[in-house]
Enzyme design. Structure first.
Site, PDB file in Angstrom:
ATOM      1  N   SER A  33      21.388  -9.075 -43.694  1.00 19.66           N
ATOM      2  CA  SER A  33      21.579  -8.156 -42.570  1.00 19.66           C
ATOM      3  C   SER A  33      21.842  -6.715 -43.007  1.00 19.66           C
ATOM      4  CB  SER A  33      22.733  -8.639 -41.694  1.00 19.66           C
ATOM      5  OG  SER A  33      23.887  -8.848 -42.488  1.00 19.66           O
ATOM      6  N   ASP A 337      30.480  -2.877 -37.299  1.00 19.88           N
ATOM      7  CA  ASP A 337      30.710  -4.042 -36.428  1.00 19.88           C
ATOM      8  C   ASP A 337      31.478  -5.176 -37.089  1.00 19.88           C
ATOM      9  OD1 ASP A 337      28.901  -4.869 -38.269  1.00 19.88           O
ATOM     10  OD2 ASP A 337      27.389  -5.563 -36.862  1.00 19.88           O
ATOM     11  N   HIS A 340      29.193  -4.869 -41.337  1.00 18.94           N
ATOM     12  CA  HIS A 340      28.142  -3.901 -41.670  1.00 18.94           C
ATOM     13  C   HIS A 340      28.628  -2.459 -41.564  1.00 18.94           C
ATOM     14  CE1 HIS A 340      26.207  -7.548 -39.857  1.00 18.94           C
ATOM     15  NE2 HIS A 340      25.651  -7.534 -41.058  1.00 18.94           N
TER      16      HIS A 340
END
Ligand SMILES: *[C@@H]1O[C@H](CO)[C@@H](O)[C@H](O)[C@H]1NC(C)=O
Length: 382
Positions: A33, A337, A340
């Site tokens: 991610s 978040d 990240h």
């Protein structure tokens, strides 16, 4: 025919090609991610996952793109700095067969682990998000080689001037292992396997003809709002008091990064003409946590987008899912978040990789083609 409108563009294209002399002509990316710019979202369709909802994407794209970020990721900034298009997600180019993939493709999938699903099935550790591991992503790349190398099938020539961003990988392997109770000894064993997997991917890519592979180390996991929430402790001895990060998690990231660098050295000996680059995300990011104000950041360990608690991170809901809320100014936050980084942090990290003191890349990325004016433009536009 002479007046065909497309001919007008030829001189401009020549200028772009010339300005890229000495640098990279394409960028291919693999990872999780921290690098995925749309694959998991497309693979999850028609179900909309949290990174497919605002405020993800709000700062730069002004709509959600599948990135776990308010804006651009490091891979996006790198491409722009090298004058290349942002590499489209693999899921997009495999659907639109006519898309030109020669300037790059992004194969990263959020949630991906470095090690194969078969291995984890045997030891009973599941990945709830995806089975599109490093191996799966490399297979996608290999299947796409005929389109990447063009009608001349000149893979050597095409890949020689390519930059591959390989990772970071390992964050999900360790996190899922920890959540499912793995001991330190077990995680150290995983570290050996993960760094072996990363380095054998490097060897494979170089043997296919790739000229430059950049392999980032793990980020300082102990500084992330998600880790601080899961592994918080009343014992202040667990924390680095100057940054607020959890020592034992950061020490493990250092352990992984040392192993990775030792093994990258072995790959360099085997392939002395390839640029096998270690990207020190860990120390670049730690520098941000140590001197946030110097770089314009006011909030470090707390997430910008979340649902309250000491680090504004709630294990039950991810940014984009109700009832999470977003901070008014993400540009002063490092953490977006929970797991990240914000676009502002990613911009700073990319800049540190390209031109910071020490530059945090070993050997250095070739930045000879980056003009100051172009780089300033991409670093400021929103
Ligand atoms: C991954 O594969 C395993 C079987 O090997 C399966 O049980 C699991 O549901 C898969 N996970 C995802 C997210 O698709």
């Amino acid at each position: 025919m002479i007046n065909h409108p497309f001919l007008c563009f030829v001189p401009i294209l020549l200028i772009i090609a010339q300005s890229a002399e000495g640098c990279y002509t394409s960028i291919f990316a693999f990872g999780d991610s921290l690098t995925d710019n749309g694959n998991l979202l497309a693979l999850s369709a028609p179900r909309i996952i949290h990174q497919g909802r605002l405020p993800n994407g709000e700062t730069y794209f002004h709509h959600p793109t599948g990135r776990c970020c308010d804006g651009r990721l490091i891979v996006d900034f790198l491409a722009q700095q090298f004058g290349l298009p942002i590499p489209p997600p693999y899921t997009e180019v495999s659907k639109e067969r006519t898309m030109d993939v020669r300037a790059g493709v992004n194969f990263a999938v959020a949630g991906a682990r470095a090690l194969d699903t078969d291995f984890y099935d045997k030891i009973g550790i599941i990945d709830p998000v995806t089975n599109d591991t490093l191996r799966v992503q490399l297979d996608w790349f290999k299947h796409m080689l005929p389109s990447i190398c063009g009608p001349e099938k000149d893979c050597g020539g095409q890949l020689k001037s390519s930059l591959v961003l390989l990772g970071p990988f390992g964050g999900n392997d360790y996190r899922y292992a920890l959540f499912q109770g793995a001991s330190l000894a077990e995680r150290k064993l995983l570290a050996h396997l993960i760094t072996d997997a990363a380095v054998s991917a490097v060897n494979e890519l170089v043997e296919l003809g790739v000229g430059a592979v950049m392999v980032p180390g793990l980020v300082p996991d102990g500084c992330l709002a998600v880790s601080l929430t899961y592994f918080g402790s009343p014992n202040t001895g667990n924390y680095d008091l100057s940054t607020g990060c959890i020592n034992w998690l950061n020490e493990f990231a250092e352990y992984h990064n040392e192993l990775l660098q030792t093994k990258l050295n072995m790959a360099r000996k085997r392939h002395p003409t390839a640029a096998i680059i270690y990207a020190d995300y860990y120390n670049a990011i730690l520098q941000l946590y140590r001197n946030p104000e110097e770089y314009g950041f006011r909030r470090t360990t707390a997430a910008c987008c979340g649902d309250g608690g000491p680090y504004n991170y709630n294990k039950e809901v991810q940014c984009g899912d109700p009832p999470t809320t977003v901070c008014p100014d993400p540009s002063v936050y490092i953490n977006w978040d929970g797991p990240h980084f914000t676009e502002a942090a990613n911009r700073w990290i990319t800049s540190a990789l390209l031109r910071g003191p020490g530059r945090y890349t070993l050997p250095h990325l070739d930045t000879s083609c980056i003009s100051e004016a172009a780089s300033a433009r991409h670093f400021t536009d929103a």
